[in-house]
Design a protein around this motif. Sequence first.
Motif, PDB file in Angstrom:
ATOM      1  N   ASN A  82      40.596  87.251 101.445  1.00 25.27           N
ATOM      2  CA  ASN A  82      40.880  86.698 102.768  1.00 25.27           C
ATOM      3  C   ASN A  82      39.740  85.843 103.307  1.00 25.27           C
ATOM      4  O   ASN A  82      39.948  84.969 104.151  1.00 25.27           O
ATOM      5  N   SER A  83      38.528  86.080 102.818  1.00 23.31           N
ATOM      6  CA  SER A  83      37.334  85.496 103.439  1.00 23.31           C
ATOM      7  C   SER A  83      37.133  84.019 103.143  1.00 23.31           C
ATOM      8  O   SER A  83      36.446  83.316 103.901  1.00 23.31           O
ATOM      9  N   GLY A  84      37.696  83.538 102.034  1.00 16.93           N
ATOM     10  CA  GLY A  84      37.435  82.164 101.617  1.00 16.93           C
ATOM     11  C   GLY A  84      36.080  81.999 100.945  1.00 16.93           C
ATOM     12  O   GLY A  84      35.698  80.890 100.577  1.00 16.93           O
ATOM     13  N   ILE A 122      40.911  76.231  98.088  1.00 20.32           N
ATOM     14  CA  ILE A 122      39.578  75.961  97.553  1.00 20.32           C
ATOM     15  C   ILE A 122      39.662  75.025  96.365  1.00 20.32           C
ATOM     16  O   ILE A 122      38.872  74.072  96.235  1.00 20.32           O
ATOM     17  N   PHE A 123      40.608  75.268  95.473  1.00 20.18           N
ATOM     18  CA  PHE A 123      40.754  74.403  94.304  1.00 20.18           C
ATOM     19  C   PHE A 123      41.105  72.974  94.714  1.00 20.18           C
ATOM     20  O   PHE A 123      40.588  72.002  94.136  1.00 20.18           O
ATOM     21  N   GLU A 124      41.975  72.853  95.705  1.00 23.87           N
ATOM     22  CA  GLU A 124      42.350  71.507  96.171  1.00 23.87           C
ATOM     23  C   GLU A 124      41.174  70.822  96.864  1.00 23.87           C
ATOM     24  O   GLU A 124      40.933  69.629  96.666  1.00 23.87           O
ATOM     25  N   LYS A 125      40.435  71.580  97.656  1.00 21.98           N
ATOM     26  CA  LYS A 125      39.315  71.001  98.406  1.00 21.98           C
ATOM     27  C   LYS A 125      38.274  70.392  97.465  1.00 21.98           C
ATOM     28  O   LYS A 125      37.711  69.317  97.759  1.00 21.98           O
ATOM     29  N   TYR A 126      38.039  71.047  96.349  1.00 23.20           N
ATOM     30  CA  TYR A 126      37.006  70.567  95.422  1.00 23.20           C
ATOM     31  C   TYR A 126      37.595  69.872  94.194  1.00 23.20           C
ATOM     32  O   TYR A 126      36.900  69.663  93.199  1.00 23.20           O
TER      33      TYR A 126
END
Length: 432
Positions: free
Chosen positions: A273-275, A168-172
């Motif tokens: 686990n859910s993201g 998540i951190f990398e995606k944003y």
Amino acid sequence: MKIKKTVLAALCSAIVLSGCGGDQQTDTKAEAAFDKPQYEWGDISGEKLVIWGIYPEMERTYLTKAFDRYREFTGNELEIVQIPKEEFEQQVLSSVAGEIEKPDILLSYGGTNVEAFHPDENFYDFTDAVWVDDLTDTSINQTVYNGRVIGLPHWEASVSGTLYNKEIFEKYHLDIPETQEEFMQVCETLLQRGITPLYLPGKEISMLLYQFPMDYLVEDADVLNGLNEGSLGYDSLPQMKEVAEWYKTMAEKGYFGETYRSDDWGGMDEAMNSGKYAMMLCWDTWLYTDFTGDASGFGIMPAFVGVPEEGTFEGPNLGLFIVNKNSERLDAALDFITFLADPYNYNAVFEGIYTAPVFKNQVASISTPQYLEAERLIERHYRDSTAWLRIRGFSQMDASCILEYMDAGEQETAEECLENMEALRQERLKCK
């Protein structure tokens, strides 16, 4: 005894990292040195020891392996009694008062957590035990009560902070925040992207973990002494107001999501686990003891809970095996403790377990990848678990006042929240 210098260092509140990390990958030469018992134990047979602990903590892999190994090697029996967390203190108090039979051994946390159990009258003094010099400095800090070593730490040593989802951190394109303001900016960015920033299991009150910033506050000996001597209260510490306001701000901005009051310990695994959640206040070893997903997808960064400005990591809270010094089976109980403390045995049961070492000769366990990745950051912002151990009357459950403040809107101030917390602490002290 060499231990006296070590105990003195712990009592002087030396904050060291030697027991909280580093690369403890398996050292085969060191392991070979422990292919036979190092201490004398196993001469007592035909006994049954009763051990009390909090449910379900006695089911940790390394503990069940140790119990089975002891039974196999000595022929003695162990009766493991697991008590629900909310009933544990009262059960021990009832045993101390003579209302019910005392156990031979107690598995509990140390420091002020055992103050009500009258350790001087009830717990065996291990200060001169053969294994004490094998404890890391962090471990010693956990065992000392009134200048004495009251129990054997036999636990996983974790580092607590904020677990975060790397993907998540990398995606944003989010960097690890370095300040409280940057943390809030990260939370806002995540929320705007449809991600709940932080999973808070508010139904499990102890998981608010407000002791993280308090470790920083009581680094000041005047603050710690003031709280313990009664000249200070939570409500007289301005930075505690910042802590309470942090929780309220996080809730009002939606950074905990909409269900944090009903979210509990059982939902932590699913949430991570859910993201749907990016972060959670927790400890690194949780990823290897309770998490069913891919632990490598998570890192650890400081806990940003209002103070200090740069965030903080907390060292471990270690479970101690404490012996009832008035037990009719005292010799057998001490034999069991020596068994647990032998490098020959603890390396066998901790082999492959993700943990920093509790013992200096603990060579078979391994550090978590999260610790190794963040090692330098942890070294800069690490603090021993001090508030939970050393503040008289401290309870994680007093976070219930913070939850009420989070829900109170304009009907309650931060000052009133802290007054309520302090009142609970003082009421607890009256009962000790």
